[in-house]
Write a protein that holds these residues in place. Structure first.
Motif, PDB file in Angstrom:
ATOM      1  N   ARG A 101       0.813  -1.214   0.000  1.00  0.00           N
ATOM      2  CA  ARG A 101       0.000   0.000   0.000  1.00  0.00           C
ATOM      3  C   ARG A 101       0.846   1.263   0.000  1.00  0.00           C
ATOM      4  O   ARG A 101       0.475   2.274  -0.587  1.00  0.00           O
ATOM      5  N   SER A 102       2.010   1.227   0.684  1.00  0.00           N
ATOM      6  CA  SER A 102       2.852   2.418   0.704  1.00  0.00           C
ATOM      7  C   SER A 102       3.346   2.767  -0.700  1.00  0.00           C
ATOM      8  O   SER A 102       3.512   3.940  -1.041  1.00  0.00           O
ATOM      9  N   THR A 103       3.553   1.745  -1.535  1.00  0.00           N
ATOM     10  CA  THR A 103       3.949   1.999  -2.923  1.00  0.00           C
ATOM     11  C   THR A 103       2.810   2.675  -3.679  1.00  0.00           C
ATOM     12  O   THR A 103       3.031   3.606  -4.471  1.00  0.00           O
ATOM     13  N   VAL A 104       1.572   2.229  -3.435  1.00  0.00           N
ATOM     14  CA  VAL A 104       0.420   2.876  -4.064  1.00  0.00           C
ATOM     15  C   VAL A 104       0.338   4.341  -3.646  1.00  0.00           C
ATOM     16  O   VAL A 104       0.105   5.228  -4.470  1.00  0.00           O
ATOM     17  N   HIS A 105       0.546   4.597  -2.375  1.00  0.00           N
ATOM     18  CA  HIS A 105       0.489   5.981  -1.888  1.00  0.00           C
ATOM     19  C   HIS A 105       1.555   6.844  -2.567  1.00  0.00           C
ATOM     20  O   HIS A 105       1.294   7.994  -2.924  1.00  0.00           O
ATOM     21  N   ARG A 106       2.749   6.283  -2.743  1.00  0.00           N
ATOM     22  CA  ARG A 106       3.811   7.063  -3.406  1.00  0.00           C
ATOM     23  C   ARG A 106       3.440   7.373  -4.851  1.00  0.00           C
ATOM     24  O   ARG A 106       3.672   8.479  -5.351  1.00  0.00           O
ATOM     25  N   ARG A 107       2.845   6.391  -5.537  1.00  0.00           N
ATOM     26  CA  ARG A 107       2.469   6.623  -6.931  1.00  0.00           C
ATOM     27  C   ARG A 107       1.324   7.619  -7.045  1.00  0.00           C
ATOM     28  O   ARG A 107       1.291   8.430  -7.983  1.00  0.00           O
ATOM     29  N   LEU A 108       0.403   7.567  -6.098  1.00  0.00           N
ATOM     30  CA  LEU A 108      -0.670   8.558  -6.085  1.00  0.00           C
ATOM     31  C   LEU A 108      -0.104   9.962  -5.897  1.00  0.00           C
ATOM     32  O   LEU A 108      -0.547  10.918  -6.546  1.00  0.00           O
TER      33      LEU A 108
END
Length: 621
Positions: A607-614
């Motif tokens: 999820r932290s990777t998703v947050h970074r991409r967002l």
């Protein structure tokens, strides 16, 4: 349900010293709430959900554990979902970083604090399962009126601690219900399931972190030795214990009457002191041998059944004395990248002279791996003790680091406890996320480094310590100093030399790293994996915001999905298959109804990777 007035009066009677029929763990927690945290049972507080930005920070710091525990949590949730249980995985500061619950109950669960981002530290929420478990480090059931705050007295919560491979408290697994039968005994099964799942997560974490170590799985009977062992140890090439599953090992020892002071005390111990076995005997305990014949003895007596898993590589036994040549463990950090070669040589020269080092690098770039490599080649026979300064609750970090004497505070262990700093005697103290250490403790740490001594909480006499200190951060310590959040004198003492790890996208040894990781995974599972040309090209083109950790995650997932050992493009995470689609991640999030966890599962990332991409997507707009 108990009335607020009678609940408050009961707590007041307990605080005044009157006897209570409640469990000892509940009474001790109530006393801490009143005496240590100065909480008022009459001042009810709503559940606290941390802001999204703060939650992301907690999730990034717990990213590896979240990934490792996800399969265990999903399996547990399948068993309990019909009874409307909620699962929370809380980090060592009491913040729920992962969550599984029934979407139809979302509003009620969020209001009750049984939700992602809820903070259940004892100092904030009063007596609760997560908070009490963090302090006691023991499984606990906090049922209805056991809660300190009357806001929570309709809830029933069961929690079990999850320890890291060196015995440090890493997280808490919590099973909760909005309502349940009145009898506390109704939660016996929940307690059993929580403890069993916590042990499974510890086992998965140990296997994921073994690297070049052997893993020795232990069980009381041979029946489930290879599939569901009771506990496990990891061993280096010299036969010394490098890691363990603390909860399972402690429970196993108690059930057998096997004397272990503390699981942490086993780190660094030769396996021959525990069992009648040497490192060269481990192949006889590998799969292929009948499980019933893989029996460990101690002092000549049969004790446990064992199953050994060989390391990806078979390293030569390490010597304890520093070497003047470039060390193997440091050299193994790279596969020919010039920047990493230079860094390894610098680390070797600095480590040989005992110079304090600060490691800087992006999330997942290998900061702890580098610190462990330094320790493996340059130590005096002591332990490698890793401390995540951001993961320990602020009200516990002092006693965790410095230890405490007997009866130092309410709920303290009867014999006191050795702190993590003193546990690193003769070895290496790795202070990860050092920038998150509270200012008050920075002063105490400075004394340790300058005077080479430690004073436990509640103690008077200093105890000498000799150790190597390696610290790490993804933040700018200089900026923290200028902002008044980090002591300048401690900054200069820790930062005698800085080692900057390059991001994976900047390294020139990607192909060799890829082959090495595939080889490690294949050896672990007894398979031979290879990539199709298109899959290899896509991996090479991807920018890897999660660095080495994300690469390993991607390969673990891809290798699990293939049936014939050939990893094709379709087996890779979506973000790698379609890197150009990353800017449209907002649309993908909308398709998941704004559920970041669901999007992460679709993309095959954390999820932290998703947050970074967002964040990058928003910035690009």
């Amino acid at each position: 349900m108990i009335s607020t007035e009678s609940h408050v009066k009961e707590i007041e009677r307990v605080a005044a010293g009157e006897h209570s029929g409640r469990d000892t763990s509940v009474v001790q927690s109530w006393l801490r709430c009143v005496n240590d945290y100065k909480l008022d049972p009459a001042a009810a507080q709503d559940a606290y959900i941390v802001p999204q930005a703060i939650l992301r920070e907690h999730q990034e710091q717990a990213e590896s554990l979240i990934r490792i525990s996800r399969a265990g949590l999903a399996a547990l949730y399948d068993q309990i979902a019909a009874d409307d249980y909620v699962l929370l995985l809380s980090d060592a500061r009491g913040v729920a970083v992962d969550y599984l619950g029934n979407p139809r109950l979302d509003d009620e669960l969020r209001q009750a604090g049984l939700y992602l981002g809820a903070e259940w530290s004892e100092s904030r929420a009063g007596t609760c399962a997560v908070g009490a478990c963090l302090v006691s480090r023991e499984p606990v059931v906090i049922h209805q009126g056991d809660h300190f705050d009357s806001t929570h007295t309709r809830l029933t919560c069961t929690a079990a601690p999850i320890f890291d491979t060196h015995g440090g408290l890493a997280a808490v697994l919590d099973m909760s219900q909005l309502s349940s039968p009145v009898a506390k005994t109704s939660q016996r099964l929940a307690l059993h399931l929580a403890k069993a799942t916590a042990r499974r997560i510890e086992m998965a974490n140990l296997v994921a972190r073994t690297g070049d170590d052997w893993v020795l799985r232990l069980a009381r009977t041979p029946d489930f030795l290879d599939t569901a062992p009771d506990a496990a140890l990891s061993l280096d090439g010299a036969g010394r214990i490098t890691g363990l599953t603390p909860s399972g090992l402690d429970a196993l020892a108690r059930s057998l009457g096997f004397a272990i002071d503390t699981p942490q005390a086993l780190i660094g111990m030769p396996i021959s002191r525990l069992f009648d076995i040497e490192i060269d005997d481990l192949p006889a305990f590998m799969r292929g041998q009948p499980a019933g014949e893989r029996l460990l003895h101690a002092n000549g007596e049969p004790l446990l059944f064992a199953s050994a898993i060989s390391p990806a590589r078979r390293p030569a036994p390490k010597t304890l004395a520093p070497r003047s040549t470039s060390p193997n463990a440091l050299a193994a950090m790279h596969r020919g990248d010039p920047a990493m070669q230079t860094l390894a040589r610098s680390a070797a020269k600095l480590a040989a002279r005992g110079i304090p080092m600060l490691i800087q690098g992006e999330t997942g770039s290998g900061k702890e791996i580098l610190a462990r490599a330094i320790h493996d080649e340059y130590n005096d026979g002591g332990r490698f003790v890793a401390v995540n300064c951001a993961a320990i609750p602020e009200h516990l970090i002092e006693s965790e680091l410095f230890g405490y004497v007997a009866n130092a505070f309410t709920g303290a262990a009867r014999k006191g406890r050795t702190g993590l700093i003193e546990s690193a005697q003769g070895g290496t103290l790795f202070l990860d996320e050092i920038g998150d250490m509270p200012l008050a403790l920075q002063t105490r740490l400075l004394r340790v480094l300058s005077e080479n001594e430690v004073v436990p909480v509640g103690g008077v006499e200093p105890r000498p310590v000799k150790l190597r200190v390696v610290s790490a951060t993804h933040q700018s310590l200089r900026a923290l100093v200028e902002a008044g959040r980090f002591r300048e004198d401690l900054y200069y003492r820790l930062n005698a030399a800085t080692l900057s790890l390059p991001a994976l996208r900047e390294r020139q040894d990607f192909d060799a790293l890829l082959a090495h990781m595939l080889g490690e995974i294949g050896t672990r599972y007894g398979e031979c994996y290879r990539l199709t040309p298109d899959a290899a090209r896509r991996l090479a083109r991807y920018d890897w915001p999660g660095n080495l950790r994300e690469l390993r995650n991607a390969l673990e997932v891809a290798s699990a999905l293939t049936d014939d050992g050939v990893i094709a493009t379709r087996h890779l995470p979506e973000a790698i298959i379609r890197p150009g689609a990353t800017p449209d991640i907002q649309a993908q999030l909308a398709e998941c109804d704004g559920n970041v966890s669901e999007l992460a599962r679709r993309l095959g990332v954390d999820r932290s990777t998703v947050h970074r991409r967002l964040k990058r997507s928003r910035a690009a707009r």
